[in-house]
Design an enzyme around this catalytic site. Structure first.
Site, PDB file in Angstrom:
ATOM      1  N   PRO A   2      28.152  56.023  72.661  1.00 37.38           N
ATOM      2  CG  PRO A   2      26.751  57.559  73.728  1.00 37.38           C
ATOM      3  CD  PRO A   2      27.575  56.331  73.959  1.00 37.38           C
ATOM      4  CD  GLU A   3      32.392  56.630  67.821  1.00 32.80           C
ATOM      5  OE1 GLU A   3      32.911  57.360  66.977  1.00 32.80           O
ATOM      6  OE2 GLU A   3      32.694  55.429  67.960  1.00 32.80           O
ATOM      7  CE  LYS A  61      31.435  59.692  75.091  1.00 38.80           C
ATOM      8  NZ  LYS A  61      31.753  58.503  75.887  1.00 38.80           N
ATOM      9  NE  ARG A 271      36.908  51.620  73.528  1.00 41.93           N
ATOM     10  CZ  ARG A 271      36.141  52.601  73.065  1.00 41.93           C
ATOM     11  NH1 ARG A 271      36.529  53.851  73.183  1.00 41.93           N
ATOM     12  NH2 ARG A 271      34.994  52.334  72.489  1.00 41.93           N
TER      13      ARG A 271
END
Ligand SMILES: [Zn+2]
Length: 282
Positions: A2-3, A61, A271
């Site tokens: 989640p951002e 977060k 990533r």
């Protein structure tokens, strides 16, 4: 992962139902889901029951709900896959529910607040507040939608470091709420190559980049909506919650929406980064 937009959508959704509710029962199903509560699961259960929940807040977060009196907060760190799910009394069971709170709410009757987390990097805790922020979230920088975010301090920090500009955008001590997806989107919008060292980004481009971060956040928030129903959507940016509106992230090989050049995907910190090799030159 989640951002900011995903966390904010959850916060807004929770705010409508949770503010002024009372915790009437608690069940920790997996003690690992309260690992941030250092006194342990039994202590968490004992202390959360009976508290009044106030208006939720967030930073990075971390999402927290101050409790009656405001000296403490129910703190949630969402980790990689954490979700706060608001469910009616008789709703079917979700997968990976680790903690369940029963709430008596002002306008929605009795609701379940379930903390679901498949990978268990997230956690709930009761934490003490210091200057309006839970102690465990005190090291996290403000996010760029926070009215007290210091633009000049951030731009100064960005332009004096030799690290790649994308790495600096992901540094939660400099700026919070930006993860891999919105970093790629903001860099594309500002036409900055993700591997440009911070100290080589011009003053104009750095400012444009900060504006681009705000712009992608606001666009995602507008699309995410703020209705109560949105809480029933899984909060997981990596699976493409706002994927329909992305210009660069996850679009390797597809034409750049601005110039038509194929978007390039390169590996970055275990990533990936997605950018337009024509619009975003080093
Ligand atoms: Zn392009």
């Amino acid at each position: 992962m989640p951002e900011l937009p995903e966390v904010e959508v959850v916060r807004l959704g929770l705010a409508q139902a949770v503010a002024s509710s009372r915790v009437v029962a608690a069940e920790v199903r997996d003690p690992r889901a309260v690992k941030r509560h250092v006194a342990g699961a039994a202590d968490f259960e004992a202390r959360i029951v009976g508290v009044e929940l106030l208006e939720p807040a967030r930073r990075g977060k971390f999402l927290w709900i101050p409790t009656g009196g405001g000296a403490e907060a129910l703190l949630a760190h969402l980790g990689m896959s954490g979700q706060l799910l608001l469910r009616t009394h008789e709703a079917p069971e979700d997968r990976h529910v680790r903690v369940r709170l029963w709430l008596e709410t002002a306008h929605h009757g009795e609701l379940r607040l379930d903390f679901a987390d498949q990978r268990l990097f997230g956690s709930l805790a009761l934490d003490s507040m210091s200057d309006g922020v839970p102690r465990q979230a005190a090291h996290i920088a403000r996010d760029p939608l926070d009215p007290l975010f210091d633009d000049e301090a951030f731009l100064r920090a960005l332009r004096t470091r030799s690290a790649a500009v994308k790495k600096l955008l992901l540094d939660q001590n400099l700026i919070s709420g930006v993860g891999n997806i919105y970093a790629d989107e903001a860099l594309w919008l500002a036409r900055v190559h993700p591997e440009t060292p911070g100290c080589e980004v011009s003053a104009i481009k750095a400012r444009r980049l900060l504006e681009a971060v705000r712009s992608v956040f606001l666009k995602a928030l507008a699309e995410g909506g703020t209705s109560f129903d949105r809480l029933y959507v899984n909060v997981n940016g990596e699976s493409g919650y706002f994927a329909h509106s992305l210009n660069a992230y996850g679009r390797g090989g597809e034409p750049c929406p601005r110039c038509g050049t194929p978007i390039r995907r390169i590996s970055f910190m275990n990533r990936s980064s997605h950018f337009c090799p024509r619009c975003q030159r080093r």
